[in-house]
Design an enzyme around this catalytic site. Structure first.
Site, PDB file in Angstrom:
ATOM      1  N   HIS A 105     -31.668  41.263 -11.040  1.00  0.00           N
ATOM      2  CA  HIS A 105     -32.909  42.019 -10.814  1.00  0.00           C
ATOM      3  C   HIS A 105     -33.208  43.046 -11.904  1.00  0.00           C
ATOM      4  CE1 HIS A 105     -33.469  39.889  -7.206  1.00  0.00           C
ATOM      5  NE2 HIS A 105     -32.803  40.671  -6.367  1.00  0.00           N
ATOM      6  N   HIS A 179     -39.590  42.304  -3.658  1.00  0.00           N
ATOM      7  CA  HIS A 179     -38.432  42.061  -2.798  1.00  0.00           C
ATOM      8  C   HIS A 179     -38.667  42.619  -1.399  1.00  0.00           C
ATOM      9  CE1 HIS A 179     -34.426  40.936  -1.836  1.00  0.00           C
ATOM     10  NE2 HIS A 179     -33.975  40.903  -3.086  1.00  0.00           N
ATOM     11  N   GLU A 314     -39.165  35.495  -2.176  1.00  0.00           N
ATOM     12  CA  GLU A 314     -39.436  36.086  -3.479  1.00  0.00           C
ATOM     13  C   GLU A 314     -39.971  35.013  -4.429  1.00  0.00           C
ATOM     14  OE1 GLU A 314     -35.700  38.331  -4.560  1.00  0.00           O
ATOM     15  OE2 GLU A 314     -35.202  37.565  -2.555  1.00  0.00           O
TER      16      GLU A 314
END
Length: 350
Positions: A105, A179, A314
């Site tokens: 991420h 997210h 996502e």
């Protein structure tokens, strides 16, 4: 239709983070903060017209500090980059490893920890908020100065639209997502095992035990990842499958059929009758069923968060695309803006 601004809290460096509340005429309400472009609350009606919050999260700004991704905009590269490095135009770029030997991420200092600039648009029937940030060359090891724009819009038909634009002065990987942890029942203590999910995906990317793709794309038909006809999440969430057992549920990239802006699928909660369609122009989606939670982490209800009380969808480029030429992915090129859009369309199905 209205937009309200309040104080959410203060960052460790003394900067103040606001809280913006956007309300559509339908009653649908979005609460968001510039800290990580987070979606804090999303209120949508159930079968009786009652508004309920379908997003898990926390009560205070401080609880979102650190490696907490709840509701956040993720980048520069969502999901994982294997080995915490990649090669671009003959040069190796090293990234911080925050997921074993891999980068997750965008790294520990990813966009989920940035305080963005906010601009509100209140005119018309569809209120929106735009967040901007310029990510400097070398931030978290990524090349290029990247100008970012994230816009959340409440559309008239109970739709939350998320639009991301990036423009760089150097070639760089760019894989944005949000997210959000969804629970369509509105009860953040209720497991999502009975949530029905249908996805227009017949393939998945196979991965190592560290969730790094090996470059292979295989069929999901007839297996626990087959959501083409729709089924309850709990039906195969604990199937006798190595990766599912390793993860404690679903944490898989699914390859969505087709190209362009299209419907990815639909989720539905049988008790509240809230339904949510997922639309995007990206090639994949990460299905994650909130398989673990650290002890002592509290939700917005003040109670400890529990595993399997949410699901994430996502929208994304496939994980680790920087290492797999067969994956549908292109580096962001200098001076050539890239824009992507994802929509979550809510309704009631009895």
């Amino acid at each position: 239709m209205s937009v309200e601004k309040a104080v959410f809290g203060t960052l460790p460096d003394g900067r103040e983070a606001a809280l913006y509340t956007l309300r559509a005429r339908s009653g649908m309400t979005l609460v968001t903060t510039p800290y990580g472009c987070r979606i804090i609350r999303l209120l949508v009606p159930d079968r009786l017209g009652r508004l309920g919050d379908v997003i898990l999260g926390h009560r205070t700004l401080e609880e979102y500090f650190g490696a907490d991704y709840h509701g956040a905009f993720i980048g520069r590269y969502a999901n994982r980059i294997g080995g915490a490095q990649f090669v671009l135009d003959g040069k190796t770029y090293s990234l911080p490893a925050n997921d074993g030997a891999n980068t997750l991420h965008g790294g520990p200092g990813g966009y989920h920890q940035v305080l963005w600039e906010a601009s509100v648009q209140e005119e018309g029937d569809e209120p929106s908020i735009t967040y901007t940030y310029e990510s400097p060359d070398g931030e978290e090891g990524f090349p290029g100065s990247l100008k970012l724009q994230v816009t959340y819009t409440l559309k008239k038909d109970n739709t939350l639209s998320l639009e991301y634009t990036g423009t760089s002065d150097q070639a760089t990987p760019f894989n944005p997502t949000n997210h959000a942890f969804f629970n369509l029942s509105g009860d953040h203590q209720k497991e999502v095992l009975s949530t029905w999910l249908q996805l227009n995906a017949e393939e998945t990317t196979t991965v190592s035990d560290g969730l790094i793709p090996d470059g292979n794309i295989v069929s999901t038909l007839g297996g626990p990842l087959d959501f083409t006809a729709g089924k309850e999440l709990g039906k195969d969430m604990f199937a006798d499958d190595h990766l599912i057992q390793l993860c404690g549920g679903f944490d898989h990239n699914l390859c969505i059929k087709g190209e362009g802006f299209r419907q990815f699928g639909e989720a539905w909660d049988p008790d509240s009758c809230r339904a949510m369609e997922i639309w995007s122009d990206l090639p994949g989606v990460q299905l994650y069923t909130f398989n673990s939670v650290d002890e002592g982490i509290l939700g917005k209800d003040g109670l400890p968060m529990k595993p399997h009380t949410a699901f994430c969808l996502e929208t994304q480029f496939y994980p680790d695309s920087v290492h797999h030429e067969n994956f549908p992915f292109q580096y962001l090129q200098p001076g050539q803006p890239f824009t992507t859009r994802t929509e979550y369309r809510f309704s009631v199905k009895k």
